[in-house]
Enzyme design. Structure first.
Site, short mmCIF file in Angstrom:
data_model
loop_
_atom_site.label_atom_id
_atom_site.label_comp_id
_atom_site.label_asym_id
_atom_site.label_seq_id
_atom_site.Cartn_x
_atom_site.Cartn_y
_atom_site.Cartn_z
N GLU A 154 0.83 -1.21 0.00
CA GLU A 154 0.00 0.00 0.00
C GLU A 154 0.86 1.26 0.00
OE1 GLU A 154 -0.27 2.09 2.92
OE2 GLU A 154 -0.16 0.78 4.67
N ARG B 262 0.74 -1.95 12.44
CA ARG B 262 0.10 -2.96 11.60
C ARG B 262 -0.32 -2.40 10.24
NH1 ARG B 262 -0.43 -7.45 14.54
NH2 ARG B 262 -1.73 -8.45 12.94
N CYS C 182 7.43 -1.21 -2.14
CA CYS C 182 8.58 -2.12 -2.15
C CYS C 182 9.73 -1.68 -1.26
CB CYS C 182 9.08 -2.33 -3.57
SG CYS C 182 9.89 -0.89 -4.33
N HIS D 171 12.62 -0.53 -8.31
CA HIS D 171 12.05 -1.54 -7.41
C HIS D 171 13.18 -2.16 -6.60
CE1 HIS D 171 9.40 -4.64 -5.93
NE2 HIS D 171 10.09 -5.61 -6.50
N ASP E 59 10.70 -11.45 -2.76
CA ASP E 59 10.00 -10.20 -3.05
C ASP E 59 8.63 -10.25 -2.40
OD1 ASP E 59 8.92 -7.89 -4.06
OD2 ASP E 59 9.51 -8.26 -6.13
#
Length: 277
Positions: free
Chosen positions: A37, A62, A67, A105, A120
Site C-alpha cells: 500500500e 500494523r 517495495c 524496485h 520479493d
C-alpha cells in the site's frame, strides 16, 4: 527490532533458524499478512526509508507499504534471523512496454548453502508466494502461476504465465528485469522520493492497497475494490469481481479488509499516469 513481535505480526510460529524451509515460510507469511500500500503518501505523510520507523509502521501500527518499505524491512528481519541477504535493484516493465529506471524496485537475494533465492514481498501484482531459485532458468510453479528467470543482455528478466496460457507453449509476461549487483538501502532513497512526487508514478497518481490471501487477492484502487479468486486446480477459471465505492465507504473497507486505520484523512486518488518525456 523485536524479532518475536515481528514474527507474530506476520503469523509465523516455530523455530526460526536460517534454513530454506524457514525462508519459504516467512516469505509466504509476510506476503499474506502485510499489505502492499501507498496510503501514507495520500494521507498527509511522506515515506522515509528509516528501518526503525518502518518497523514502527509495519509491526506496531500494523500497516503495510510499497517495495522500498516492506522489502527493506523484510531484509532487516532476515538478517536478524541469520540469513545472508543482498539488496538488488530492478526496473519494472510499464504497461506501455518500456522499463523504468534503475532502483525502480527493491528486491532481495538470499544465499543459503551456496544456493541463491529471489525474495520479493513488495511488488503487489505479479509477486510470487515463495522465493524463486536464481540458479535455474527452468519453470518454477508457485501457487496458481508459473514463473521463470530468463537471462539476456546481461540482465535477468522475471516472467510469469497467465493462468489461461500456462504450459510449454504458453505466453510469457515480463514484470521486471534486474542484475545481481549488490546495492545498499541508501541507493533507493532518490527513487523513493520520485515515486511519491512524480505524476509519472503509479504511487503518486493512485491511492491503493493490496493483500494476498490463501487463494485470492483483494485490491483497493481509488474508488474500486477488486477481488480476484484464483483457480484451485490447473486450468481452472479466474474469477474477478469489482465493486464501486463511495468516498465515505473507503475508510471502512481499509479497516475491515486490510486492517488499516489511518491517523489522517485519506485523499482518494485515481488519476491517469503520465508518460515520461
Amino acid at each position: 527490532m523485536d524479532v518475536p513481535k515481528y514474527l507474530s505480526r506476520i503469523g509465523f510460529s516455530g523455530p526460526a533458524e536460517p534454513s530454506l524451509d524457514v525462508l519459504r515460510a516467512v516469505h509466504s507469511c509476510h506476503l499474506h499478512s502485510v499489505p502492499f500500500e501507498n496510503l501514507t503518501i495520500h494521507s498527509g505523510g511522506r515515506v522515509q526509508l528509516d528501518l526503525p520507523a518502518l518497523y514502527e509502521k509495519v509491526v506496531n501500527q500494523r500497516r503495510g507499504g510499497f517495495c522500498y518499505e516492506v522489502n527493506g524491512l523484510f531484509s532487516w528481519l532476515l538478517a536478524q534471523l541469520g540469513f545472508q541477504v543482498t539488496l538488488l535493484s530492478a526496473q519494472v516493465k510499464r504497461p506501455a512496454g518500456f522499463y523504468g529506471p534503475p532502483f525502480d524496485h527493491l528486491l532481495l537475494m538470499v544465499t543459503i548453502d551456496g544456493g541463491r533465492w529471489l525474495c520479493d514481498v513488495g511488488f503487489g501484482t505479479a509477486v510470487f508466494p515463495t522465493p524463486l531459485s536464481l540458479d535455474t532458468g527452468g519453470l518454477q510453479e508457485k501457487g496458481h502461476r508459473v514463473y521463470r528467470l530468463r537471462r539476456a543482455d546481461g540482465m535477468i528478466f522475471a516472467e510469469w504465465q497467465q493462468e489461461e496460457n500456462r504450459g510449454a507453449d504458453g505466453d510469457w509476461v515480463d514484470f521486471y528485469k534486474f542484475t545481481l549487483e549488490p546495492r545498499c538501502f541508501q541507493d533507493f532513497f532518490q527513487m523513493c522520493q520520485y515515486h511519491q512526487t512524480s505524476p509519472c508514478s503509479l504511487f503518486f497518481c493512485k491511492s491503493l492497497c493490496m493483500l494476498f490471501k490463501s487463494n485470492s487477492k483483494v485490491a483497493y484502487i481509488g474508488r474500486r475494490l477488486t477481488t480476484t479468486r484464483f483457480p484451485e486446480v490447473p486450468g481452472g477459471k479466474v474469477e474477478i469481481t469489482t465493486r464501486e465505492l463511495r468516498d465515505e465507504e473507503v475508510p471502512g473497507i481499509l479497516a475491515e479488509t486490510f486492517g488499516i486505520f489511518l491517523k489522517s484523512p485519506l485523499l482518494i486518488k485515481d488519476e491517469e499516469i503520465m508518460a515520461p518525456e
